[in-house]
Structures are given as C-alpha cells and as structure tokens.
Design a protein around this motif. Sequence first.
Motif, PDB file in Angstrom:
ATOM      1  N   LEU A   1      21.281 -27.478  24.755  1.00 41.76           N
ATOM      2  CA  LEU A   1      22.445 -26.873  25.398  1.00 41.76           C
ATOM      3  C   LEU A   1      22.078 -26.548  26.841  1.00 41.76           C
ATOM      4  O   LEU A   1      21.131 -25.788  27.097  1.00 41.76           O
ATOM      5  CB  LEU A   1      22.861 -25.600  24.658  1.00 41.76           C
ATOM      6  N   LEU A   2      22.803 -27.138  27.774  1.00 44.59           N
ATOM      7  CA  LEU A   2      22.549 -26.885  29.190  1.00 44.59           C
ATOM      8  C   LEU A   2      23.601 -25.919  29.701  1.00 44.59           C
ATOM      9  O   LEU A   2      24.786 -26.056  29.397  1.00 44.59           O
ATOM     10  CB  LEU A   2      22.629 -28.204  29.969  1.00 44.59           C
ATOM     11  N   MET A   3      23.171 -24.933  30.492  1.00 47.43           N
ATOM     12  CA  MET A   3      24.127 -23.950  31.001  1.00 47.43           C
ATOM     13  C   MET A   3      23.903 -23.777  32.492  1.00 47.43           C
ATOM     14  O   MET A   3      22.822 -23.407  32.939  1.00 47.43           O
ATOM     15  CB  MET A   3      23.960 -22.617  30.256  1.00 47.43           C
ATOM     16  N   ASP A   4      24.951 -24.070  33.272  1.00 52.87           N
ATOM     17  CA  ASP A   4      24.843 -24.036  34.730  1.00 52.87           C
ATOM     18  C   ASP A   4      25.529 -22.783  35.274  1.00 52.87           C
ATOM     19  O   ASP A   4      26.731 -22.798  35.493  1.00 52.87           O
ATOM     20  CB  ASP A   4      25.476 -25.306  35.311  1.00 52.87           C
ATOM     21  N   GLU A   5      24.775 -21.727  35.478  1.00 58.37           N
ATOM     22  CA  GLU A   5      25.322 -20.446  35.934  1.00 58.37           C
ATOM     23  C   GLU A   5      26.613 -20.090  35.195  1.00 58.37           C
ATOM     24  O   GLU A   5      27.630 -19.808  35.816  1.00 58.37           O
ATOM     25  CB  GLU A   5      25.601 -20.486  37.444  1.00 58.37           C
ATOM     26  N   PRO A   6      26.568 -20.073  33.869  1.00 60.31           N
ATOM     27  CA  PRO A   6      27.820 -19.918  33.121  1.00 60.31           C
ATOM     28  C   PRO A   6      28.475 -18.550  33.323  1.00 60.31           C
ATOM     29  O   PRO A   6      29.677 -18.417  33.121  1.00 60.31           O
ATOM     30  CB  PRO A   6      27.378 -20.087  31.666  1.00 60.31           C
ATOM     31  N   PHE A   7      27.680 -17.568  33.719  1.00 61.20           N
ATOM     32  CA  PHE A   7      28.276 -16.230  33.896  1.00 61.20           C
ATOM     33  C   PHE A   7      28.410 -15.884  35.372  1.00 61.20           C
ATOM     34  O   PHE A   7      28.741 -14.755  35.732  1.00 61.20           O
ATOM     35  CB  PHE A   7      27.421 -15.170  33.177  1.00 61.20           C
ATOM     36  N   GLY A   8      28.151 -16.845  36.240  1.00 64.43           N
ATOM     37  CA  GLY A   8      28.142 -16.600  37.683  1.00 64.43           C
ATOM     38  C   GLY A   8      29.482 -16.176  38.252  1.00 64.43           C
ATOM     39  O   GLY A   8      29.556 -15.478  39.247  1.00 64.43           O
ATOM     40  N   ALA A   9      30.575 -16.619  37.597  1.00 64.80           N
ATOM     41  CA  ALA A   9      31.890 -16.316  38.150  1.00 64.80           C
ATOM     42  C   ALA A   9      32.509 -15.071  37.499  1.00 64.80           C
ATOM     43  O   ALA A   9      33.643 -14.727  37.796  1.00 64.80           O
ATOM     44  CB  ALA A   9      32.816 -17.517  37.969  1.00 64.80           C
ATOM     45  N   LEU A  10      31.736 -14.387  36.633  1.00 66.88           N
ATOM     46  CA  LEU A  10      32.297 -13.234  35.923  1.00 66.88           C
ATOM     47  C   LEU A  10      31.909 -11.927  36.615  1.00 66.88           C
ATOM     48  O   LEU A  10      30.906 -11.858  37.323  1.00 66.88           O
ATOM     49  CB  LEU A  10      31.786 -13.217  34.475  1.00 66.88           C
ATOM     50  N   ASP A  11      32.680 -10.886  36.389  1.00 66.21           N
ATOM     51  CA  ASP A  11      32.323  -9.588  36.965  1.00 66.21           C
ATOM     52  C   ASP A  11      31.099  -9.034  36.234  1.00 66.21           C
ATOM     53  O   ASP A  11      30.763  -9.459  35.128  1.00 66.21           O
ATOM     54  CB  ASP A  11      33.498  -8.615  36.880  1.00 66.21           C
ATOM     55  N   ALA A  12      30.417  -8.056  36.877  1.00 64.78           N
ATOM     56  CA  ALA A  12      29.117  -7.590  36.399  1.00 64.78           C
ATOM     57  C   ALA A  12      29.173  -7.104  34.951  1.00 64.78           C
ATOM     58  O   ALA A  12      28.284  -7.407  34.149  1.00 64.78           O
ATOM     59  CB  ALA A  12      28.599  -6.484  37.312  1.00 64.78           C
ATOM     60  N   GLN A  13      30.215  -6.376  34.622  1.00 65.96           N
ATOM     61  CA  GLN A  13      30.314  -5.789  33.293  1.00 65.96           C
ATOM     62  C   GLN A  13      30.477  -6.878  32.229  1.00 65.96           C
ATOM     63  O   GLN A  13      29.753  -6.897  31.228  1.00 65.96           O
ATOM     64  CB  GLN A  13      31.515  -4.844  33.248  1.00 65.96           C
ATOM     65  N   THR A  14      31.418  -7.789  32.486  1.00 69.95           N
ATOM     66  CA  THR A  14      31.617  -8.896  31.548  1.00 69.95           C
ATOM     67  C   THR A  14      30.340  -9.711  31.419  1.00 69.95           C
ATOM     68  O   THR A  14      29.977 -10.163  30.341  1.00 69.95           O
ATOM     69  CB  THR A  14      32.760  -9.803  32.048  1.00 69.95           C
ATOM     70  N   ARG A  15      29.654  -9.896  32.573  1.00 72.42           N
ATOM     71  CA  ARG A  15      28.445 -10.710  32.554  1.00 72.42           C
ATOM     72  C   ARG A  15      27.414 -10.121  31.594  1.00 72.42           C
ATOM     73  O   ARG A  15      26.824 -10.845  30.779  1.00 72.42           O
ATOM     74  CB  ARG A  15      27.860 -10.809  33.967  1.00 72.42           C
TER      75      ARG A  15
END
Lengths: 264, 248
Positions: A158-172
């Motif tokens: 499973l490759l993940m390319d900054e999958p949480f990069g576009a989320l706000d800090a809390q959601t991240r």
Amino acid sequence: MARTIISVADLSIVFDTPQGQVIAVDRVTFSVAHGEFVCIVGPSGCGKSTVLNTIAGLETPYSGAVIVDGKPMQRPRPDVGMVFQQPHLFPWKSVRKNIAHGPRMLGKSRSEARAIADGLIEMIGLNRFADAYPHTLSGGMQQRVAIARALANQPRVLLMDEPFGALDAQTRSVMQDSLLELRDRIDATVVFVTHDIDEAILLADRVLIMSAGPGRILRDLGVDLPRPRSNAIMLDPAYLALKKDCLDLIRSEGRRAFDQSSAG
Amino acid sequence: MKRLNILVGALSIPLFVVAWEVIARSGIVNAVLFPPPSVVAVAVLEWVRSGQFFLDLGASLYRVVTGFVVGAALGIALGVLTGQFALVSSLLSPLFHILRPIPPIAFVPIVILWFGLSETGKLFLVVWGVFFTVWLSTHIGVQKVDRGLIRAAQMLGTPRRQMLQEIVLLGALPYIVVGLRTAISISFYTLVAAELAGAFAGIVYRIEIAQQNLQTGQVMGGLAALGLMSFVADRLFAAVAERTVWWR
C-alpha cells in the motif's frame, strides 16, 4: 529478517523541463521487507513522491529498477495500491461503489465486490454513509474511503502519498491513529510519503530521510518505539530523541543546500 | 420588495400582449402588417384545426431531433477519440478547426446542389451544425478529466476499455452537457435555414408560405410556435442534464 518485497535499486529519474533536464531522483537504493511500514520524509521537491510513483508503476525509471514481489514495476498493478494526497474518489459513485470498483475491475461479481466493500466500510466506520456520494462527505471521511478503496484489491503493498497532508491538524491526528489501528488488521507492506517528521516517526518502523536537489537518501533510520502506538507517544523521551536526530540532520542538510545554491 | 418583483414578473407577458392589442387596434400602425394578438390567435387556431399544424410540427421536430441525435452521437464519439488519442487528434483536429468556424447556414446553397430539396439535405445541415459544437466540448472535456481520477482508476486495475467508457466519458460529462445544450439552439438555427431553403412541410416553411400570402397573423403564430419549441427543448434538456450530472 522477513523477505524483501520492494527493492529500489540505483533508481534515477530525470525530468525534461524548459530549462533542460533536471535530476529529480539521484541513484536511490533501498528495500522494504514484507509487513514493514516505511516512511519517506523530506522537503518538498526532494523527489519523494516521484519515488513513490515509480514504485506504483505510474512513472518510469530513467535508470535503475524497482522490483515489487519479484517482478519489475512497469505499469500499475492491482497488487500495489495507492492513496493520494487528494482522495480522487469517483464523484458519480457512492461510497460503496467507489470501494467496489477495484474488485469489479478484477472480475469479481457484483455481489462479491459488494461484500468486500461492505466489510471495508465497516472497518473504516462509515456504515451510515455507504450509499452517500463523495461530495457530501468531509475531507477526512473521503480519505478514509480512498484508503478502503485502495485496500479492496487486497494489495501486497500500500503506497500513501501524503494522504493526510490536505486535512486539518485535528482530523490528521485522528486519521493517523486510525491508520495505526487499521494497519494491525491488514496484511500489507506500507510505504508512506510525508514532509511531517512527527507523522513519520509516529507511524513508521523505518524512516528514510531524503534531501532535495537532487533527491537522495540521507539516512535510513529504524524506529524502535513499542507498538501499539498512538498520538500520545509524541511526549515519550525516546520519541523526542529520535525527532531531534532527524531535525538536526535535516537542518544541517538544509543549510548545506542553501549555501550551495547561494554560492552557485 | 420580493413579492413586488414576482407580481411584476407575472404581469410582464400579459402587459406586453395587451399593449400590442391596443396599439394594433388603435390605427397608428398598419393592421395588415402588424395584426393584434387576437388575430394571431385566430390564425393559429385555424392552423391547428386544419390539421396542417401537426404535420408541420412533426416535420420540423423530426428534422431537429434526428439531426441533433446523429450530430451529437458523432460529436461525442469523435470528441472522445480526438481527446484521448493524440494521433487521432493530429489527424482530425486541424480539419475540424477549419470547418467549424464556417457558419452552417452558409452551406445551404451547396446542400441544395448536393441533395436538392430532400430530407437528407435538411438533416445534413442540422447534423453539421450540431456536430462541431458537441465535438469541441467533448474534446475539451476529455482533455480536462481530472488526471487524479485516471491515476486512481489505473491503480485499481481499470482496463483501457472501462477507462474510456466509464472514467473518461463520465469525467468529461459536465463539459459534454454544456456542448449539447448549446447545440440545441444551433439545431434550431440550422432548421430555419434548411426549411427556408425549400421544403414541403414544417413550421418555418409555413411561416414562409404565410408571408407570401400576406397572412401576417400566421407568420407571427409560426414564430411563436418556433420559439415555444426551442424553449421547451432547452428546458427539457436542462432538467435531464441536472439528473445526469447530479454529482456536481
């Protein structure tokens, strides 16, 4: 030591730009063992996403090779799944149909694909949203669906390319904790690209630190923190020591790169 | 304030009709050239009662619908091909870009040479007008399909055929729909040209005959019928489009 599943050997990638050829990735070599969780960290433009795209088969090596599960990567393969920074869900499909897409494409029947999708929907905790359409979901929920969709083909990698990069800090941080949980339940090797050192140490068994211009691997760092982990680990002294190591390395490298570019 | 707007809006057309009636009957204008709406209404009623109206409507509808469907199908098919395959685009796009700016109406003389006053010639004109608009919007739509969606679909093992039929076509659908809607009004423009060039039935043909007989009431009735047809077609399409591209 478990057997190697990904092997990246002497990989270089060159891009043609109007200013001439640019070496994006310069002779990168590393391997990932089956079941390992490896994070690649580095500043933007260091070629970490390019390396990941090459493992995905979306990018072709200029020289060197990427071998996954014994076969060289030449084009995308269903045994290698990918989660992008943007969810890229099919907007005309419901959550269930998005997740069922992969199995359907691999020739599973409608009911088989649906069963797979429903299992994954349960796992990501979106039961109430199985028939909802992507535009009605929050960013975090959309990314959960994207992860489930990538897992539906039961990829070895499973490759993940900054999958949480576009989320706000809390959601991240919620997403990070649920990825840690999820990871214990799936049998996949994960390569995760991020520019966030905290995220990398929290998630990974190993952190590869890359430098920019041209992209090279600076350090291959084992993370021997106990599992199961959660965001709470970020106050642990062992964690902080690791983080200090990384930051020192990146800072000195950043200074070197800066001096070099101002001298040149 | 809002209620006043709605009230005024509702009165817009009735006020216009009343004003028209009053002016036409006042003797300020020539009532033969500018008959009042009541005379137009009688002419339309006569047209309908004679049964000729439905023959005319049928003839015009057949031309517009068939021409639109054929032109749109060709436009979508070729737009997907040129949008997706660079080689096909290199072969066809330059040609289409030369032909596209020529107003379709300008083809009437040569169409008469080729097809005479046959139905084929009329369909040709409508198809020609519709095709280029739909082709261009499909071509652009296909090229603008989110690369991320394509990559995600590739990673999930989507075969080439499904990629084209499902991801590319649906990804381009919002653009295609805009092209189709523009093409609806174009199909009516070209219908007018085709029927004016010579026909044996049709709404515009009837307008022309009425003009030659100085039946101004019927001319105006024909215009109203044509406007209503075009309006209904546009609204119907808008309703369908909203359901087709509902995810936007």
